[in-house]
Design a protein around this motif. Structure first.
Motif, mmCIF file in Angstrom:
data_model
loop_
_atom_site.group_PDB
_atom_site.id
_atom_site.type_symbol
_atom_site.label_atom_id
_atom_site.label_comp_id
_atom_site.label_asym_id
_atom_site.label_seq_id
_atom_site.Cartn_x
_atom_site.Cartn_y
_atom_site.Cartn_z
ATOM 1 N N ILE A 45 1.236 -1.354 -0.010
ATOM 2 C CA ILE A 45 -0.004 0.122 -0.105
ATOM 3 C C ILE A 45 0.937 1.685 0.243
ATOM 4 N N VAL A 46 0.517 2.123 -0.809
ATOM 5 C CA VAL A 46 1.809 3.537 -0.981
ATOM 6 C C VAL A 46 0.424 4.218 0.332
ATOM 7 N N THR A 47 1.287 5.082 0.675
ATOM 8 C CA THR A 47 1.074 6.240 1.447
ATOM 9 C C THR A 47 1.484 7.669 1.074
ATOM 10 N N ARG A 48 0.878 8.043 1.734
ATOM 11 C CA ARG A 48 1.128 9.926 1.225
ATOM 12 C C ARG A 48 0.991 10.941 2.087
ATOM 13 N N ALA A 49 1.820 10.955 3.036
ATOM 14 C CA ALA A 49 1.233 12.191 4.104
ATOM 15 C C ALA A 49 1.687 13.749 4.304
ATOM 16 N N CYS A 50 1.628 14.452 4.460
ATOM 17 C CA CYS A 50 1.464 15.720 5.320
ATOM 18 C C CYS A 50 2.819 15.671 5.839
ATOM 19 N N ASN A 51 2.576 17.787 6.100
ATOM 20 C CA ASN A 51 3.806 17.756 7.257
ATOM 21 C C ASN A 51 3.104 17.206 8.373
ATOM 22 N N VAL A 52 4.154 16.377 9.132
ATOM 23 C CA VAL A 52 4.278 15.017 10.389
ATOM 24 C C VAL A 52 4.856 16.310 11.227
ATOM 25 N N TYR A 53 4.249 16.457 12.598
ATOM 26 C CA TYR A 53 5.002 16.613 13.628
ATOM 27 C C TYR A 53 5.028 15.876 14.866
ATOM 28 N N GLY A 54 5.961 16.474 16.089
ATOM 29 C CA GLY A 54 6.106 15.614 16.771
ATOM 30 C C GLY A 54 7.042 15.559 17.808
ATOM 31 N N PRO A 55 6.898 15.152 18.871
ATOM 32 C CA PRO A 55 8.125 14.627 19.614
ATOM 33 C C PRO A 55 9.769 13.554 18.759
ATOM 34 N N GLY A 56 10.436 13.640 18.253
ATOM 35 C CA GLY A 56 11.315 13.051 17.326
ATOM 36 C C GLY A 56 11.992 13.867 16.260
ATOM 37 N N GLN A 57 11.018 14.461 16.035
ATOM 38 C CA GLN A 57 10.943 15.577 14.650
ATOM 39 C C GLN A 57 12.541 16.127 14.471
ATOM 40 N N GLN A 58 13.110 16.293 13.557
ATOM 41 C CA GLN A 58 14.314 16.354 12.493
ATOM 42 C C GLN A 58 14.791 18.232 12.911
ATOM 43 N N HIS A 59 15.429 18.309 13.579
ATOM 44 C CA HIS A 59 15.961 19.804 14.322
ATOM 45 C C HIS A 59 15.832 21.001 13.381
ATOM 46 N N TYR A 60 16.036 20.366 12.212
ATOM 47 C CA TYR A 60 16.026 21.296 10.959
ATOM 48 C C TYR A 60 13.691 21.496 10.718
ATOM 49 N N ARG A 61 13.626 21.233 10.608
ATOM 50 C CA ARG A 61 11.822 21.418 10.331
ATOM 51 C C ARG A 61 11.049 22.811 11.267
ATOM 52 N N LEU A 62 10.731 23.255 10.879
ATOM 53 C CA LEU A 62 9.497 24.123 11.112
ATOM 54 C C LEU A 62 9.292 24.528 12.658
ATOM 55 N N ILE A 63 8.835 23.853 13.665
ATOM 56 C CA ILE A 63 8.318 23.757 14.583
ATOM 57 C C ILE A 63 9.692 23.689 15.636
ATOM 58 N N PRO A 64 10.234 22.142 15.717
ATOM 59 C CA PRO A 64 11.652 22.167 16.251
ATOM 60 C C PRO A 64 12.289 23.234 16.440
ATOM 61 N N LYS A 65 13.006 24.369 15.240
ATOM 62 C CA LYS A 65 14.065 24.930 14.387
ATOM 63 C C LYS A 65 13.233 26.008 14.974
ATOM 64 N N LEU A 66 11.553 26.298 15.092
ATOM 65 C CA LEU A 66 11.043 28.159 15.557
ATOM 66 C C LEU A 66 11.788 28.118 17.606
ATOM 67 N N ILE A 67 11.754 26.522 17.600
ATOM 68 C CA ILE A 67 11.084 26.102 19.312
ATOM 69 C C ILE A 67 12.575 26.897 19.911
ATOM 70 N N ALA A 68 13.866 26.210 18.681
ATOM 71 C CA ALA A 68 15.578 26.702 19.190
ATOM 72 C C ALA A 68 15.473 27.697 18.937
ATOM 73 N N SER A 69 15.264 28.357 17.680
ATOM 74 C CA SER A 69 15.364 29.408 17.800
ATOM 75 C C SER A 69 15.161 30.797 19.169
ATOM 76 N N ILE A 70 13.974 30.565 19.621
ATOM 77 C CA ILE A 70 12.584 31.651 20.693
ATOM 78 C C ILE A 70 14.154 30.881 21.631
ATOM 79 N N LYS A 71 14.264 29.624 22.467
ATOM 80 C CA LYS A 71 15.357 29.259 23.500
ATOM 81 C C LYS A 71 16.557 29.812 23.255
ATOM 82 N N LYS A 72 17.201 30.055 22.353
ATOM 83 C CA LYS A 72 18.567 30.396 21.860
ATOM 84 C C LYS A 72 18.508 32.095 22.129
ATOM 85 N N GLY A 73 16.989 32.788 21.289
ATOM 86 C CA GLY A 73 17.261 34.572 21.449
ATOM 87 C C GLY A 73 17.802 34.297 20.077
#
Length: 158
Positions: A45-73
């Protein structure tokens, strides 16, 4: 030991249900891939997913990168003014969809996994900044050449 929690969860599901249903071909978009797996005697079965977010997500992705930017100022690079729209699905929901498709999906078919609505990257940024109590330094950059203005998948088959 696998470092990708999504893959670990999927493999655990696949092993626990071995023989119960078809093999999921995650994130592949070509019908030829299904034919190759079918040629190897696997029901695919072939699956195609939209943008996925949650624990373990790669650091260059939108949400983890934004969180790191805020924490680091440090400034967060927001491309294209944050106007591109995406469908976002939480990792646990994606795993649940994989389990359902692994049990009940039709071999040889493709399924899209997404939410019905979309959010712009600017809306996601604003929500995360608000949840973290802000402030955030946003660096507005031009849109990357060739970037889609909207990602949306038709999920009527699920």
């Amino acid at each position: 030991m696998l470092s990708d929690p999504w893959l670990q969860r999927w493999l655990a599901l696949a092993v626990s249900h071995a023989g119960d249903g078809p093999v999921l071909e995650i994130g592949c978009g070509h019908g030829d891939d299904t034919a190759v797996l079918a040629g190897a005697g696997l029901k695919a079965i072939v699956t195609r997913a939209c943008n996925v977010y949650g624990p373990g997500q790669q650091h260059y992705r939108l949400i983890p990168k934004l969180i790191a930017s805020i924490k680091k100022g440090i400034p967060f690079p927001l491309e294209g003014g944050g106007t591109s729209a995406r469908s976002w699905v939480y990792i646990d929901d994606l795993c649940a969809a994989y389990e359902i498709l692994g049990r009940y999906g039709d071999p040889g078919e493709a399924y899209h996994i997404a939410t019905p609505g979309t959010y712009t990257t600017g809306e996601i940024v604003a929500r995360v900044v608000d949840m973290m109590g802000g402030p955030a330094q946003i660096e507005h950059l031009p849109e990357r050449p060739g970037k889609d203005a909207k990602y949306w998948l038709d999920t009527m088959r699920i």
